[in-house]
Design an enzyme around this catalytic site. Structure first.
Site, PDB file in Angstrom:
ATOM      1  N   ARG A  51       7.218 -19.458  44.893  1.00  0.00           N
ATOM      2  CA  ARG A  51       6.235 -20.016  45.820  1.00  0.00           C
ATOM      3  C   ARG A  51       5.572 -18.896  46.611  1.00  0.00           C
ATOM      4  O   ARG A  51       6.130 -17.804  46.758  1.00  0.00           O
ATOM      5  CB  ARG A  51       6.895 -21.027  46.762  1.00  0.00           C
ATOM      6  CG  ARG A  51       8.050 -20.494  47.574  1.00  0.00           C
ATOM      7  CD  ARG A  51       8.731 -21.621  48.339  1.00  0.00           C
ATOM      8  NE  ARG A  51       9.919 -21.152  49.032  1.00  0.00           N
ATOM      9  CZ  ARG A  51      10.194 -21.407  50.296  1.00  0.00           C
ATOM     10  NH1 ARG A  51       9.354 -22.121  51.031  1.00  0.00           N
ATOM     11  NH2 ARG A  51      11.304 -20.962  50.848  1.00  0.00           N
ATOM     12  N   ASN A  64       6.640 -25.395  37.335  1.00  0.00           N
ATOM     13  CA  ASN A  64       7.982 -25.047  36.876  1.00  0.00           C
ATOM     14  C   ASN A  64       8.646 -26.130  36.037  1.00  0.00           C
ATOM     15  O   ASN A  64       9.574 -25.838  35.271  1.00  0.00           O
ATOM     16  CB  ASN A  64       8.866 -24.700  38.077  1.00  0.00           C
ATOM     17  CG  ASN A  64       8.482 -23.368  38.696  1.00  0.00           C
ATOM     18  OD1 ASN A  64       7.722 -22.605  38.099  1.00  0.00           O
ATOM     19  ND2 ASN A  64       8.986 -23.071  39.880  1.00  0.00           N
ATOM     20  N   VAL A  87      18.763 -22.652  38.901  1.00  0.00           N
ATOM     21  CA  VAL A  87      18.426 -21.937  40.135  1.00  0.00           C
ATOM     22  C   VAL A  87      16.942 -22.094  40.462  1.00  0.00           C
ATOM     23  O   VAL A  87      16.534 -22.006  41.616  1.00  0.00           O
ATOM     24  CB  VAL A  87      18.796 -20.439  40.023  1.00  0.00           C
ATOM     25  CG1 VAL A  87      18.532 -19.707  41.335  1.00  0.00           C
ATOM     26  CG2 VAL A  87      20.258 -20.273  39.617  1.00  0.00           C
ATOM     27  N   SER A  88      16.126 -22.348  39.454  1.00  0.00           N
ATOM     28  CA  SER A  88      14.676 -22.465  39.636  1.00  0.00           C
ATOM     29  C   SER A  88      14.334 -23.549  40.652  1.00  0.00           C
ATOM     30  O   SER A  88      14.988 -24.587  40.720  1.00  0.00           O
ATOM     31  CB  SER A  88      14.008 -22.799  38.300  1.00  0.00           C
ATOM     32  OG  SER A  88      14.383 -21.888  37.293  1.00  0.00           O
ATOM     33  N   ASN A  89      13.287 -23.307  41.425  1.00  0.00           N
ATOM     34  CA  ASN A  89      12.850 -24.266  42.443  1.00  0.00           C
ATOM     35  C   ASN A  89      11.746 -25.188  41.934  1.00  0.00           C
ATOM     36  O   ASN A  89      10.973 -24.801  41.053  1.00  0.00           O
ATOM     37  CB  ASN A  89      12.353 -23.505  43.680  1.00  0.00           C
ATOM     38  CG  ASN A  89      13.493 -23.101  44.583  1.00  0.00           C
ATOM     39  OD1 ASN A  89      14.396 -23.886  44.841  1.00  0.00           O
ATOM     40  ND2 ASN A  89      13.464 -21.868  45.070  1.00  0.00           N
ATOM     41  N   ARG A 120      23.204 -17.363  54.252  1.00  0.00           N
ATOM     42  CA  ARG A 120      22.180 -17.119  55.274  1.00  0.00           C
ATOM     43  C   ARG A 120      22.681 -17.532  56.653  1.00  0.00           C
ATOM     44  O   ARG A 120      22.498 -16.814  57.641  1.00  0.00           O
ATOM     45  CB  ARG A 120      20.903 -17.875  54.906  1.00  0.00           C
ATOM     46  CG  ARG A 120      20.139 -17.221  53.771  1.00  0.00           C
ATOM     47  CD  ARG A 120      18.978 -18.063  53.283  1.00  0.00           C
ATOM     48  NE  ARG A 120      18.176 -17.298  52.311  1.00  0.00           N
ATOM     49  CZ  ARG A 120      17.340 -17.840  51.442  1.00  0.00           C
ATOM     50  NH1 ARG A 120      17.181 -19.161  51.413  1.00  0.00           N
ATOM     51  NH2 ARG A 120      16.651 -17.073  50.601  1.00  0.00           N
ATOM     52  N   HIS A 144      17.787 -28.511  49.243  1.00  0.00           N
ATOM     53  CA  HIS A 144      17.502 -27.093  49.476  1.00  0.00           C
ATOM     54  C   HIS A 144      16.095 -26.978  50.043  1.00  0.00           C
ATOM     55  O   HIS A 144      15.114 -26.800  49.332  1.00  0.00           O
ATOM     56  CB  HIS A 144      17.610 -26.327  48.158  1.00  0.00           C
ATOM     57  CG  HIS A 144      17.459 -24.842  48.305  1.00  0.00           C
ATOM     58  ND1 HIS A 144      18.160 -24.100  49.224  1.00  0.00           N
ATOM     59  CD2 HIS A 144      16.681 -23.955  47.622  1.00  0.00           C
ATOM     60  CE1 HIS A 144      17.822 -22.826  49.108  1.00  0.00           C
ATOM     61  NE2 HIS A 144      16.926 -22.713  48.146  1.00  0.00           N
TER      62      HIS A 144
END
Length: 278
Positions: A51, A64, A87-89, A120, A144
């Site tokens: 992004r 995607n 893992v891809s958004n 984080r 997420h």
């Protein structure tokens, strides 16, 4: 693997050479041909466009989604029994899609998000308190994105509740910064999203699966009634073992936590509905 085969070859060679000096005899190969998947036991999907500043993860869905569909078709042909880590958004939506087209159970298809979000939050807690991140435990559930659910009453420093060290206002600041952690990095880097911290998060999950460590880690899992939700992919604490996702741990949530989780789930459900309409 990458559609840019020579790029993948170059990165693989670089990693292989780095591994030699760490005492590893593992051979690392790269390329573009789907045949490289043949016989794989574990496949990690990171492909997709990142992004841009100001975009949400959902904003890259239309680009995607076909990339993921193409990869899943290759996996089904060359490694139909492989465990798949997405893992891809947008990871919640794409994990759901990968599972729905895989023909496999939820134990074999799941996503990475919570390990990164938790890291984080631990980073921000360490920065605020001055204590070592090694002594900090934390947990993030939900989607997420901005609706993720950091469970602050499960956060501790050296077995001492976080509320002993920080005020409610300070804790809320950490929660908000965690929710926007990826966007903060994206805004600073301008031309690319986070890569190092996600890479470490992926490595933790791969290690847990490949070595059968029975680790409790947050993962984007398909829910079948847990936390009051079905037919959805959400971040929840899971046991990762040799065969993949061994089980989901259902924690008791108080009324406020359940409300936040439900809000996050409603958002993910809308995102999945948007994906199905494409």
């Amino acid at each position: 693997m990458d559609v840019q085969g020579e790029l993948a070859q170059g990165k693989a060679l670089d990693v292989w050479q780095a591994a030699v000096d760490s005492g590893s005899d593992t051979h690392v190969h790269g390329g573009a041909k789907a045949e490289m998947l043949e016989g794989s036991e574990l496949v990690v999907i990171t492909a997709g466009v990142p992004r841009k500043p100001g975009q949400s993860r959902q904003d890259v869905l239309s680009t995607n989604l076909p990339i993921l569909d193409s990869i899943m078709a290759d996996i089904k042909h060359h490694a139909p029994t492989a465990t798949v880590l997405v893992v891809s958004n947008p990871v919640d939506v794409l994990t759901y899609r990968a599972w729905s087209v895989s023909g496999q159970g939820r134990d074999k298809v799941f996503g990475q998000a919570g390990v990164l979000d938790t890291a984080r939050m631990k980073c921000f807690i360490a920065e605020q308190t001055g204590f070592s991140a090694r002594d900090i435990t934390a947990l993030v559930l939900g989607g997420h994105g901005d609706s993720m659910v950091p469970l602050m009453r499960y956060c501790q420093i050296g077995s001492v509740p976080l509320s002993h060290f920080l005020s409610s206002e300070q804790i809320e600041q950490i929660v908000e910064r965690t929710r926007k952690g990826g966007g903060e990095i994206l805004g600073l880097k301008k031309t690319g999203s986070a890569c190092d911290a996600p890479g470490v998060a992926i490595a933790q999950m791969v290690d847990a699966i490949a070595n059968g460590r029975n680790r409790i880690l947050p993962a984007v899992a398909i829910l079948e009634g847990e936390y009051g939700r079905t037919d959805i992919a959400m971040g929840v604490p899971c046991v990762l073992a040799e065969k993949g996702l061994a089980r989901i741990i259902e924690l008791p949530l108080d009324a406020q936590e359940q409300a936040m989780f439900d809000h996050s789930a409603d958002q993910v459900a809308r995102d999945i509905a948007e994906m199905k309409a494409l």
